[in-house]
Design a protein around this motif. Structure first.
Motif, PDB file in Angstrom:
ATOM      1  N   ARG A 115      -9.574  -2.746   2.567  1.00 31.49           N
ATOM      2  CA  ARG A 115      -9.431  -1.302   2.343  1.00 31.49           C
ATOM      3  C   ARG A 115     -10.775  -0.650   2.048  1.00 31.49           C
ATOM      4  O   ARG A 115     -11.066   0.446   2.541  1.00 31.49           O
ATOM      5  N   ASP A 116     -11.598  -1.335   1.253  1.00 30.04           N
ATOM      6  CA  ASP A 116     -12.925  -0.793   0.954  1.00 30.04           C
ATOM      7  C   ASP A 116     -13.776  -0.679   2.214  1.00 30.04           C
ATOM      8  O   ASP A 116     -14.651   0.183   2.309  1.00 30.04           O
TER       9      ASP A 116
ATOM     10  N   GLU B  91      -4.789 -10.132  -3.250  1.00 28.40           N
ATOM     11  CA  GLU B  91      -5.198  -8.774  -3.600  1.00 28.40           C
ATOM     12  C   GLU B  91      -6.691  -8.574  -3.359  1.00 28.40           C
ATOM     13  O   GLU B  91      -7.118  -7.496  -2.933  1.00 28.40           O
ATOM     14  N   ARG B  92      -7.487  -9.591  -3.629  1.00 32.50           N
ATOM     15  CA  ARG B  92      -8.932  -9.471  -3.412  1.00 32.50           C
ATOM     16  C   ARG B  92      -9.247  -9.213  -1.945  1.00 32.50           C
ATOM     17  O   ARG B  92     -10.058  -8.335  -1.615  1.00 32.50           O
ATOM     18  N   LYS B  93      -8.586  -9.959  -1.046  1.00 30.45           N
ATOM     19  CA  LYS B  93      -8.822  -9.738   0.379  1.00 30.45           C
ATOM     20  C   LYS B  93      -8.355  -8.346   0.812  1.00 30.45           C
ATOM     21  O   LYS B  93      -8.989  -7.691   1.638  1.00 30.45           O
ATOM     22  N   GLY B  94      -7.230  -7.898   0.239  1.00 25.70           N
ATOM     23  CA  GLY B  94      -6.739  -6.569   0.564  1.00 25.70           C
ATOM     24  C   GLY B  94      -7.720  -5.488   0.147  1.00 25.70           C
ATOM     25  O   GLY B  94      -7.966  -4.529   0.888  1.00 25.70           O
ATOM     26  N   LYS B  95      -8.308  -5.651  -1.029  1.00 22.75           N
ATOM     27  CA  LYS B  95      -9.280  -4.665  -1.503  1.00 22.75           C
ATOM     28  C   LYS B  95     -10.521  -4.653  -0.618  1.00 22.75           C
ATOM     29  O   LYS B  95     -11.049  -3.581  -0.286  1.00 22.75           O
TER      30      LYS B  95
ATOM     31  N   GLY C 287       0.791  -1.214   0.000  1.00 18.78           N
ATOM     32  CA  GLY C 287       0.000   0.000   0.000  1.00 18.78           C
ATOM     33  C   GLY C 287       0.821   1.260   0.000  1.00 18.78           C
ATOM     34  O   GLY C 287       1.857   1.353  -0.636  1.00 18.78           O
TER      35      GLY C 287
ATOM     36  N   ASP D 124       0.464  -7.691   3.245  1.00 15.94           N
ATOM     37  CA  ASP D 124       0.235  -8.926   2.499  1.00 15.94           C
ATOM     38  C   ASP D 124       1.159 -10.047   2.981  1.00 15.94           C
ATOM     39  O   ASP D 124       1.157 -11.143   2.445  1.00 15.94           O
TER      40      ASP D 124
END
Length: 247
Positions: free
Chosen positions: A227-228, A220-224, A14, A236
Motif C-alpha cells: 500500500r505504501d 500485515e507487514r507485506k500489505g503495508k 482494506g 490477504d
C-alpha cells in the motif's frame, strides 16, 4: 487456523470499495501474470531464504570480496539483493554467472519443501477453465518454477509461458522485462491483463508495463509495504479472488 482458512466471505483486506475494485480487475483480465514466490507458493517455507542469502554472502567473502557488499546489502537477508549487488559491480562476469547458478541450486532444493499458497492451486485451475490465459513472471529461476508446477500438476495451466531470471540480472523486477516478455509472447494487451504479486518490485514492474496490479499480502507487514508503494487493491487471501472468478 490461519487467516486464510478462517475466511468464509468474498471480501478483501482494506477499504469497503475493494470488492468492486477486485471484481473489475478480474472481469477485465484475459491474461493473468503471476509472480511465483508468494502468490503461487512459499518457496522458502522449509528452506530459509535468510540462510541462503548468508551463504551467498559468505561465498563472496571466501573469494576475498567481503567489501563488495554494503552492510545494508549484507544484512538484507534476501538472496536477490546479494545477486543484484554483485551484478551492479561486475556485470556479465563469470562470478555473476556462478553466483546465479548457486542461487538456482538453492531454489531447486527449496522446491521439495515449498508450501502452496492457500487457494492458489484451485484458483489457477479455475482461471484456466474459464478461458483466461496464465503466465509466470518472476525473479526466480524458470527451472525452479517448472519443477514446482510439475509437482503440483499445474504446468499445463502455464506452459510455455514461464518467464524467470536469466543471467542478465539488470532485467530482474522492478524492471518490467519479464512482464513484457510474457505480454509479447501471448499477444496480450496490457490493459486486458492482470499481474498478481506480493512485493513493491512486482507492482513497479506491472506499472511500468501498463498492467493492472493485484497485491497479495500474507502478512500485515507485506500489505503495508504494498500500500505504501501505491497498490490500491490488496488481498490477504486468494479465497475472495477464487470466489470472484467462479462467479
Amino acid at each position: 487456523m490461519t487467516s486464510e482458512t478462517k475466511r468464509t466471505d468474498p471480501v478483501t483486506a482494506g477499504t469497503e470499495t475493494e470488492p468492486n475494485e477486485l471484481r473489475n480487475l478480474i472481469k477485465g483480465a484475459r491474461v493473468v501474470l503471476w509472480d511465483f514466490d508468494g502468490p503461487v507458493c512459499r518457496l522458502f517455507a522449509g528452506h530459509s531464504a535468510e540462510r541462503v542469502a548468508n551463504d551467498l554472502a559468505s561465498w563472496l567473502e571466501g573469494r576475498g570480496l567481503r567489501g563488495l557488499l554494503t552492510e545494508t546489502e549484507r544484512e538484507s537477508l534476501d538472496p536477490h539483493v546479494v545477486l543484484r549487488a554483485l551484478d551492479r559491480r561486475h556485470p556479465g562476469s563469470d562470478l555473476v554467472a556462478e553466483l546465479e547458478e548457486r542461487l538456482t541450486h538453492e531454489e531447486l532444493r527449496a522446491t521439495a519443501s515449498a508450501m502452496p499458497t492457500p487457494y492458489a492451486d484451485p484458483l489457477i485451475r479455475t482461471w484456466t477453465a474459464v478461458g483466461s490465459r496464465l503466465a509466470i513472471a518472476t525473479n526466480n529461476s524458470p527451472r525452479v518454477v517448472r519443477e514446482y508446477l510439475t509437482s503440483r500438476g499445474l504446468v499445463p495451466c502455464f506452459a510455455p509461458h514461464i518467464y524467470g531470471r536469466t543471467q542478465e540480472l539488470n532485467h530482474l523486477k522492478p524492471d518490467p522485462h519479464c512482464v513484457n516478455r510474457a505480454l509479447n509472447a501471448m499477444g496480450a494487451a496490457p490493459s486486458a491483463s492482470l499481474m498478481i504479486g506480493d512485493t513493491p518490485s512486482d507492482l513497479f514492474a506491472a506499472r511500468a508495463a501498463g498492467v493492472p496490479f493485484l497485491g497479495y499480502a500474507r502478512t500485515e507487514r507485506k500489505g503495508k509495504l504494498l500500500r505504501d508503494a501505491g497498490a490500491t487493491v490488496v488481498v490477504d487471501s486468494l479465497k475472495p479472488v477464487l470466489w470472484q472468478v467462479r462467479h
